[in-house]
Write a protein that holds these residues in place. Structure first.
Motif, PDB file in Angstrom:
ATOM      1  N   ASN A  60       0.828  -1.217   0.000  1.00 21.18           N
ATOM      2  CA  ASN A  60       0.000   0.000   0.000  1.00 21.18           C
ATOM      3  C   ASN A  60       0.862   1.266   0.000  1.00 21.18           C
ATOM      4  O   ASN A  60       0.383   2.345   0.291  1.00 21.18           O
ATOM      5  CB  ASN A  60      -0.961   0.008   1.194  1.00 21.18           C
ATOM      6  CG  ASN A  60      -0.227  -0.015   2.524  1.00 21.18           C
ATOM      7  OD1 ASN A  60       1.007   0.016   2.579  1.00 21.18           O
ATOM      8  ND2 ASN A  60      -0.993  -0.063   3.609  1.00 21.18           N
ATOM      9  N   LYS A  61       2.161   1.091  -0.320  1.00 21.50           N
ATOM     10  CA  LYS A  61       3.039   2.255  -0.379  1.00 21.50           C
ATOM     11  C   LYS A  61       4.148   1.995  -1.387  1.00 21.50           C
ATOM     12  O   LYS A  61       4.706   0.887  -1.433  1.00 21.50           O
ATOM     13  CB  LYS A  61       3.664   2.523   0.989  1.00 21.50           C
ATOM     14  CG  LYS A  61       4.553   3.772   1.021  1.00 21.50           C
ATOM     15  CD  LYS A  61       5.202   3.981   2.382  1.00 21.50           C
ATOM     16  CE  LYS A  61       6.345   3.015   2.605  1.00 21.50           C
ATOM     17  NZ  LYS A  61       7.118   3.347   3.828  1.00 21.50           N
TER      18      LYS A  61
ATOM     19  N   ILE B 284      -3.863   3.681 -10.469  1.00 28.00           N
ATOM     20  CA  ILE B 284      -4.214   3.776  -9.048  1.00 28.00           C
ATOM     21  C   ILE B 284      -3.822   5.148  -8.478  1.00 28.00           C
ATOM     22  O   ILE B 284      -4.389   5.576  -7.476  1.00 28.00           O
ATOM     23  CB  ILE B 284      -3.552   2.652  -8.226  1.00 28.00           C
ATOM     24  CG1 ILE B 284      -2.024   2.726  -8.312  1.00 28.00           C
ATOM     25  CG2 ILE B 284      -4.056   1.289  -8.656  1.00 28.00           C
ATOM     26  CD1 ILE B 284      -1.324   1.786  -7.356  1.00 28.00           C
ATOM     27  N   ILE B 285      -2.848   5.849  -9.120  1.00 26.05           N
ATOM     28  CA  ILE B 285      -2.433   7.185  -8.675  1.00 26.05           C
ATOM     29  C   ILE B 285      -2.186   8.055  -9.914  1.00 26.05           C
ATOM     30  O   ILE B 285      -1.569   7.593 -10.881  1.00 26.05           O
ATOM     31  CB  ILE B 285      -1.141   7.138  -7.826  1.00 26.05           C
ATOM     32  CG1 ILE B 285      -1.387   6.339  -6.538  1.00 26.05           C
ATOM     33  CG2 ILE B 285      -0.673   8.554  -7.485  1.00 26.05           C
ATOM     34  CD1 ILE B 285      -2.355   6.978  -5.581  1.00 26.05           C
TER      35      ILE B 285
ATOM     36  N   HIS C  92       0.913   6.740  -1.075  1.00 20.05           N
ATOM     37  CA  HIS C  92       0.089   5.775  -0.345  1.00 20.05           C
ATOM     38  C   HIS C  92      -1.202   5.478  -1.104  1.00 20.05           C
ATOM     39  O   HIS C  92      -1.728   6.350  -1.791  1.00 20.05           O
ATOM     40  CB  HIS C  92      -0.255   6.316   1.051  1.00 20.05           C
ATOM     41  CG  HIS C  92       0.947   6.568   1.905  1.00 20.05           C
ATOM     42  ND1 HIS C  92       1.536   5.595   2.670  1.00 20.05           N
ATOM     43  CD2 HIS C  92       1.679   7.710   2.112  1.00 20.05           C
ATOM     44  CE1 HIS C  92       2.560   6.094   3.322  1.00 20.05           C
ATOM     45  NE2 HIS C  92       2.678   7.386   2.994  1.00 20.05           N
ATOM     46  N   PHE C  93      -1.713   4.261  -0.951  1.00 14.36           N
ATOM     47  CA  PHE C  93      -2.973   3.871  -1.570  1.00 14.36           C
ATOM     48  C   PHE C  93      -3.518   2.670  -0.808  1.00 14.36           C
ATOM     49  O   PHE C  93      -2.858   2.145   0.104  1.00 14.36           O
ATOM     50  CB  PHE C  93      -2.784   3.540  -3.059  1.00 14.36           C
ATOM     51  CG  PHE C  93      -1.592   2.652  -3.320  1.00 14.36           C
ATOM     52  CD1 PHE C  93      -1.696   1.273  -3.245  1.00 14.36           C
ATOM     53  CD2 PHE C  93      -0.345   3.224  -3.630  1.00 14.36           C
ATOM     54  CE1 PHE C  93      -0.597   0.462  -3.482  1.00 14.36           C
ATOM     55  CE2 PHE C  93       0.751   2.418  -3.857  1.00 14.36           C
ATOM     56  CZ  PHE C  93       0.634   1.033  -3.787  1.00 14.36           C
TER      57      PHE C  93
ATOM     58  N   PHE D  49      13.268   2.735  -6.704  1.00 10.19           N
ATOM     59  CA  PHE D  49      11.872   2.323  -6.478  1.00 10.19           C
ATOM     60  C   PHE D  49      11.802   1.255  -5.389  1.00 10.19           C
ATOM     61  O   PHE D  49      12.638   0.343  -5.306  1.00 10.19           O
ATOM     62  CB  PHE D  49      11.279   1.787  -7.775  1.00 10.19           C
ATOM     63  CG  PHE D  49       9.875   1.272  -7.600  1.00 10.19           C
ATOM     64  CD1 PHE D  49       8.796   2.117  -7.666  1.00 10.19           C
ATOM     65  CD2 PHE D  49       9.645  -0.078  -7.345  1.00 10.19           C
ATOM     66  CE1 PHE D  49       7.504   1.663  -7.489  1.00 10.19           C
ATOM     67  CE2 PHE D  49       8.375  -0.555  -7.193  1.00 10.19           C
ATOM     68  CZ  PHE D  49       7.294   0.310  -7.270  1.00 10.19           C
ATOM     69  N   SER D  50      10.767   1.338  -4.539  1.00  8.91           N
ATOM     70  CA  SER D  50      10.492   0.285  -3.550  1.00  8.91           C
ATOM     71  C   SER D  50       9.005   0.264  -3.269  1.00  8.91           C
ATOM     72  O   SER D  50       8.315   1.267  -3.414  1.00  8.91           O
ATOM     73  CB  SER D  50      11.268   0.546  -2.241  1.00  8.91           C
ATOM     74  OG  SER D  50      10.804   1.704  -1.614  1.00  8.91           O
ATOM     75  N   ALA D  51       8.504  -0.903  -2.867  1.00  8.68           N
ATOM     76  CA  ALA D  51       7.097  -1.068  -2.533  1.00  8.68           C
ATOM     77  C   ALA D  51       7.003  -1.819  -1.217  1.00  8.68           C
ATOM     78  O   ALA D  51       7.795  -2.743  -0.951  1.00  8.68           O
ATOM     79  CB  ALA D  51       6.355  -1.842  -3.631  1.00  8.68           C
ATOM     80  N   SER D  52       6.034  -1.475  -0.369  1.00  7.43           N
ATOM     81  CA  SER D  52       5.938  -2.093   0.943  1.00  7.43           C
ATOM     82  C   SER D  52       4.504  -1.999   1.466  1.00  7.43           C
ATOM     83  O   SER D  52       3.636  -1.376   0.863  1.00  7.43           O
ATOM     84  CB  SER D  52       6.897  -1.433   1.931  1.00  7.43           C
ATOM     85  OG  SER D  52       6.594  -0.056   2.064  1.00  7.43           O
ATOM     86  N   LEU D  53       4.279  -2.659   2.607  1.00  8.91           N
ATOM     87  CA  LEU D  53       2.984  -2.614   3.288  1.00  8.91           C
ATOM     88  C   LEU D  53       3.168  -2.020   4.659  1.00  8.91           C
ATOM     89  O   LEU D  53       4.032  -2.470   5.422  1.00  8.91           O
ATOM     90  CB  LEU D  53       2.396  -4.039   3.412  1.00  8.91           C
ATOM     91  CG  LEU D  53       1.081  -4.150   4.190  1.00  8.91           C
ATOM     92  CD1 LEU D  53      -0.037  -3.473   3.434  1.00  8.91           C
ATOM     93  CD2 LEU D  53       0.758  -5.617   4.471  1.00  8.91           C
TER      94      LEU D  53
END
Length: 409
Positions: A326-327, A354-355, A369-370, A404-408
């Protein structure tokens, strides 16, 4: 006794019910007895020689195959049963039924032995069927099953032995802990060890054997070695070999070590195969992702995004599709520009936005954030950039999205 009215059916006169009633009356009132039998407990029973011969093959041969008419005046001895069991046989002879539900296991076994001695095969089959019924419903105590097994094996009742062995094997985890286990004879425990249809584990069977032999001081070393030879060390798992089997000192340590070495070799082979399988899965996954990327790029190249002003730059990342995110965070290369961009995710068919961000100054690390979702592919699509001081000056190189990175969270 009330007499049933006879009746005619299909031009036949039917008086069977009265016949059975008359026979039962003669039995209950002790009428027409012409033979006396002395039984194992020295009790004597008088009955009809004719009825015995009609219903019991043993008596048909004995009374009319050589014993002859002298039997009427000479009592004879029958050592196969006592008076209680013989009365059950007489119920079968005169009334054609025996209430097996009233018998304990020992009486049932005695009746089984007597029925076979008297050659009443259908009664033998009926008793064995009743035994199977009791075992299926666990209506016999475990300790009684051990006694019954000794009896069945000693007297060579094949079906009963098989039924009892199967029942004991199915419940061996409990039965092996009972002190009554010691009542099993050497022959019975050997039959249990050799039982081909067993479902119990090797360690359960070994535990039962260890508990049994602990109370058998008369077992010779030769017999003990023979029984131990019925176990397959390779069927024990590693933990049981080390924690239980080895501590009994019944097997040579060298043999146990050899089996443990084989277990380790099998484990190593299994681990190697799992590693290879995992590597294949990773390669297959990478190949699928690469094919999806190519397909997406080909689709994007042939279609204009209606929400964009024209794509300046796309950057696609592969994520673990089993994890929620979600980030996302990333950076742009040049802080002198205002950027417009979309963040999109691939649903397997098309890209979904989504953004959306339009002409904002993005410097340093950007955090977006989403709502949490699972993502296989995600991309940042830059659709426009404008110099802050020279808005009409064209940019000579494509913007760069990095870190770039993605996480919860």
């Amino acid at each position: 006794m009330e007499v049933e009215a006879a009746h005619t059916k299909n031009r036949k006169f039917d008086d069977k019910e009265n016949l059975l009633g008359d026979v039962a009356k003669a039995y209950k009132e002790g009428l027409y007895s012409d033979i006396t039998i002395i039984l194992k407990n020295n009790a004597s029973v008088s009955t009809s020689k004719f009825m015995l011969a009609c219903r019991v093959p043993y008596f048909a041969t004995l009374l009319y195959g050589g014993f002859g008419d002298n039997s009427a005046s000479i009592p004879f001895t029958l050592d196969c049963c006592d008076s209680q069991i013989f009365k059950l046989i007489l119920n079968f002879v005169w009334e054609g039924e025996i209430d097996l539900s009233e018998l304990d296991i020992q009486s049932l076994l005695d009746l089984l032995e007597t029925a076979r001695f008297l050659c009443i095969d259908r009664l033998v089959e009926g008793i064995e069927d009743h035994l199977e019924f009791l075992l299926d419903r666990k209506m016999i105590e475990f300790k009684d099953c051990l006694i019954a097994l000794n009896f069945a094996i000693l007297n060579k009742f094949t079906k009963a032995s098989s039924l009892l062995l199967s029942f004991i094997d199915q419940n061996l985890g409990i039965i092996s802990t009972l002190p009554e286990l010691a009542v099993l004879t050497e022959t019975s425990i050997q039959n249990l060890l050799k039982f081909e249809e067993r479902i119990s584990t090797e360690i359960d069977l070994f535990t039962a054997f260890v508990n049994w032999i602990a109370n058998k001081e008369t077992v010779t070393e030769e017999v003990k070695i023979e029984m131990l030879g019925l176990f397959d060390l390779e069927r024990f798992d590693r933990t049981d070999l080390v924690d239980k089997v080895r501590k009994t000192k019944m097997f040579d340590d060298t043999k146990i070590c050899d089996v443990l070495e084989k277990h380790m070799e099998k484990l190593q082979e299994k681990l190697q195969e799992e590693v290879k399988s995992r590597e294949r899965q990773v390669k297959e996954k990478e190949q699928i992702i690469e094919e999806q990327k190519q397909k997406i790029e080909e689709t994007e190249a042939g279609n204009v995004d209606s929400n964009s002003l024209g794509t300046l730059f796309d950057k696609i990342w592969s994520l673990d599709p089993t994890h929620f995110v979600n980030k996302v965070e990333f950076t742009f290369d040049d802080p002198r520009y205002l950027y417009s961009y979309f963040i999109k995710v691939w649903d397997g068919v098309k890209w979904d936005v989504i953004i959306e961000s339009k002409e904002e100054q993005h410097t340093g690390k950007q955090t977006v954030h989403f709502e949490r979702i699972k993502i296989r592919l995600l991309k940042v699509q830059v659709t426009g950039s404008r110099h802050i001081d020279f808005p009409h000056s064209p940019r000579h190189s494509a913007p760069t999205v990095a870190n770039f990175s993605a996480s919860l969270i």
